[in-house]
Design an enzyme around this catalytic site. Structure first.
Site, PDB file in Angstrom:
ATOM      1  CD  GLN A  78      42.956 -24.871  28.519  1.00 49.17           C
ATOM      2  OE1 GLN A  78      42.516 -23.811  28.932  1.00 49.17           O
ATOM      3  NE2 GLN A  78      43.328 -25.838  29.326  1.00 49.17           N
ATOM      4  CG  PHE A  79      44.465 -28.598  21.736  1.00 50.28           C
ATOM      5  CD1 PHE A  79      44.571 -29.977  21.771  1.00 50.28           C
ATOM      6  CD2 PHE A  79      45.584 -27.827  22.016  1.00 50.28           C
ATOM      7  CE1 PHE A  79      45.782 -30.588  22.068  1.00 50.28           C
ATOM      8  CE2 PHE A  79      46.793 -28.422  22.310  1.00 50.28           C
ATOM      9  CZ  PHE A  79      46.900 -29.802  22.336  1.00 50.28           C
ATOM     10  CB  THR A  80      44.177 -29.457  26.746  1.00 49.05           C
ATOM     11  OG1 THR A  80      43.966 -28.215  27.408  1.00 49.05           O
ATOM     12  CG2 THR A  80      45.551 -29.482  26.082  1.00 49.05           C
TER      13      THR A  80
END
Length: 148
Positions: A78-80
């Protein structure tokens, strides 16, 4: 590397209407990989996921790790998690690793957890996923290798 770790009674990941991963009791680990992350960051997060005492003993005290409790781990990229929202209304993802580097680091984390004897399931890297979980407790902690 930043990880949001949630103790769950069950969790699943669906991509394009198909369930691609499912666990019962265990941990969901949402992982964001930073540009500056290397093997020591991966080892740090893997050791925390393996060893954090987030499961209760007979007296209800958090004394057991996911390994001790016989639980599973669902790891989802989850790069966010690396979004910087200090300025403006749109998050900046400048700190996030490029996709190729992030994939290698994510896969290294999964390999380390598996090698440590954990039952590991994963989401699909770079896919639009629906992550469904029942947070148990709720128990949620954040591990950040940059602030250890």
């Amino acid at each position: 590397m930043r990880a949001v770790i949630q103790r769950v009674s069950r969790a699943s990941v669906t991509v394009d209407g198909e369930v691609i991963a499912r666990i019962g009791r265990g941990l969901v680990v949402l992982v964001g990989v930073a540009k500056t992350d290397g093997p020591t960051d991966t080892e740090y997060v893997a050791s925390k996921v393996h060893g954090l005492r987030l499961f209760p003993d007979a007296d209800g005290r958090l004394q057991h790790s996911v390994f001790d409790a016989g639980g599973s781990v669902l790891v989802v990229s989850q790069f966010t998690l690396l979004g910087d929202v200090r300025r403006g209304r749109r998050p900046s993802f400048d700190a996030a690793a490029p996709a190729g580097d992030a994939r290698r680091t994510y896969e290294d984390l999964v390999a380390r957890l598996t090698a440590a004897g954990l039952d590991v399931a994963t989401g699909r890297f770079q896919a639009h996923m629906h992550v469904e979980l029942v947070n148990d407790g709720p128990v949620t902690v954040i591990v950040d290798s940059q602030t250890r």
